[in-house]
Motif scaffolding. Structure first.
Motif, PDB file in Angstrom:
ATOM      1  N   GLN A  48       6.950   4.360 -23.954  1.00 36.74           N
ATOM      2  CA  GLN A  48       5.562   4.578 -23.570  1.00 36.74           C
ATOM      3  C   GLN A  48       4.911   3.389 -22.860  1.00 36.74           C
ATOM      4  O   GLN A  48       3.961   3.574 -22.116  1.00 36.74           O
ATOM      5  N   VAL A  49       5.363   2.176 -23.153  1.00 33.85           N
ATOM      6  CA  VAL A  49       4.703   0.987 -22.603  1.00 33.85           C
ATOM      7  C   VAL A  49       5.643   0.245 -21.672  1.00 33.85           C
ATOM      8  O   VAL A  49       6.822   0.534 -21.594  1.00 33.85           O
ATOM      9  N   THR A  50       5.109  -0.759 -20.986  1.00 29.84           N
ATOM     10  CA  THR A  50       5.882  -1.431 -19.946  1.00 29.84           C
ATOM     11  C   THR A  50       6.707  -2.606 -20.441  1.00 29.84           C
ATOM     12  O   THR A  50       7.593  -3.055 -19.736  1.00 29.84           O
ATOM     13  N   SER A  51       6.429  -3.130 -21.625  1.00 28.30           N
ATOM     14  CA  SER A  51       7.180  -4.307 -22.051  1.00 28.30           C
ATOM     15  C   SER A  51       7.576  -4.225 -23.520  1.00 28.30           C
ATOM     16  O   SER A  51       6.906  -3.580 -24.323  1.00 28.30           O
ATOM     17  N   ASP A  64       6.524  -4.233 -29.475  1.00 27.78           N
ATOM     18  CA  ASP A  64       6.551  -4.965 -30.745  1.00 27.78           C
ATOM     19  C   ASP A  64       5.153  -5.045 -31.353  1.00 27.78           C
ATOM     20  O   ASP A  64       4.962  -4.823 -32.558  1.00 27.78           O
ATOM     21  N   ASP A  65       4.169  -5.356 -30.505  1.00 26.55           N
ATOM     22  CA  ASP A  65       2.785  -5.457 -30.982  1.00 26.55           C
ATOM     23  C   ASP A  65       2.271  -4.115 -31.485  1.00 26.55           C
ATOM     24  O   ASP A  65       1.600  -4.047 -32.519  1.00 26.55           O
ATOM     25  N   LEU A  66       2.593  -3.052 -30.760  1.00 26.01           N
ATOM     26  CA  LEU A  66       2.150  -1.718 -31.174  1.00 26.01           C
ATOM     27  C   LEU A  66       2.801  -1.301 -32.485  1.00 26.01           C
ATOM     28  O   LEU A  66       2.151  -0.681 -33.331  1.00 26.01           O
ATOM     29  N   LEU A  96      11.874   8.758 -17.292  1.00 29.14           N
ATOM     30  CA  LEU A  96      10.771   9.196 -18.141  1.00 29.14           C
ATOM     31  C   LEU A  96       9.425   8.719 -17.606  1.00 29.14           C
ATOM     32  O   LEU A  96       8.412   9.392 -17.789  1.00 29.14           O
ATOM     33  N   SER A  97       9.414   7.577 -16.932  1.00 32.70           N
ATOM     34  CA  SER A  97       8.142   7.055 -16.420  1.00 32.70           C
ATOM     35  C   SER A  97       7.573   7.932 -15.316  1.00 32.70           C
ATOM     36  O   SER A  97       6.387   7.836 -15.005  1.00 32.70           O
ATOM     37  N   ARG A 129      -1.189   3.883 -29.755  1.00 35.96           N
ATOM     38  CA  ARG A 129      -0.823   3.803 -28.341  1.00 35.96           C
ATOM     39  C   ARG A 129      -1.988   4.154 -27.438  1.00 35.96           C
ATOM     40  O   ARG A 129      -2.239   3.509 -26.431  1.00 35.96           O
ATOM     41  N   VAL A 130      -2.749   5.181 -27.808  1.00 36.42           N
ATOM     42  CA  VAL A 130      -3.915   5.574 -27.013  1.00 36.42           C
ATOM     43  C   VAL A 130      -4.950   4.459 -27.021  1.00 36.42           C
ATOM     44  O   VAL A 130      -5.525   4.118 -25.975  1.00 36.42           O
ATOM     45  N   ASP A 131      -5.186   3.857 -28.177  1.00 29.24           N
ATOM     46  CA  ASP A 131      -6.126   2.735 -28.257  1.00 29.24           C
ATOM     47  C   ASP A 131      -5.667   1.585 -27.364  1.00 29.24           C
ATOM     48  O   ASP A 131      -6.468   0.965 -26.666  1.00 29.24           O
TER      49      ASP A 131
END
Length: 181
Positions: free
Chosen positions: A40-43, A48-50, A124-125, A83-85
């Protein structure tokens, strides 16, 4: 099914304050959640943070889990909200910051991968966010249609429709790739 019952028992014990059950639950589910975020994210750093933020939110909301209910949809619903936040925060930040066109590291990292076929994350992107989310939950996390519907607050029919449209687009992209090789 046995695995789901196991997770339900771990979650119920976690609610009762069993730290060993919490550690086991985190160990068993974190790889799935991490893959969900990676798609879902780019990095990796953001993923890890999510993941960390998700476990903090799960800890705060563990009292809302209803014993006997499936655990994975409950966990994925929380992860989805995280993820939305994150996306909304990133959008607000992007509006205030000037973006650089291409970073030197990013330009070097975009080298071809012709020997191994198309990159899954790149494929997927190309999908809309809702379809990417459904495919990730169904195929990467191995959730059922009902679990995905519960986690995304939608109907099973809607999940099927999103998955079908995603499959069609991915099939077309793979055929284009095969024709170009």
């Amino acid at each position: 099914m046995h695995r789901d019952a196991d997770l339900e028992q771990l979650m119920a014990a976690y609610q009762q304050g069993d730290s060993a059950a919490a550690a086991t639950l985190i160990q068993r589910v974190s790889p799935q959640l991490h893959r969900f975020f990676l798609v879902q994210v780019t990095s990796r750093r953001d993923a890890d943070d999510l993941l960390q933020e998700t476990w903090l939110r799960i800890h705060e909301a563990r009292h809302t889990y209803r014993p006997g209910e499936p655990v994975l949809p409950w966990l994925y619903a929380i992860a989805r909200h995280i993820r939305v936040d994150h996306y909304r925060k990133a959008q607000r930040t992007a509006l205030r910051e000037q973006q650089v066109e291409v970073l030197p590291e990013a330009a070097a990292a975009t080298g071809g991968r012709t020997d191994r076929g198309p990159d899954l994350e790149a494929l997927l992107s190309t999908l809309p966010q809702s379809q990417r989310e459904v495919i990730t939950m169904l195929k990467v996390a191995g959730m059922s249609l009902e679990e995905v519907a519960r986690a995304t607050s939608s109907s099973v029919g809607s999940v099927k429709q999103k998955a079908h449209r995603a499959y069609e687009k991915l099939r077309g992209l793979l055929q284009e790739y095969a024709a170009g090789v």
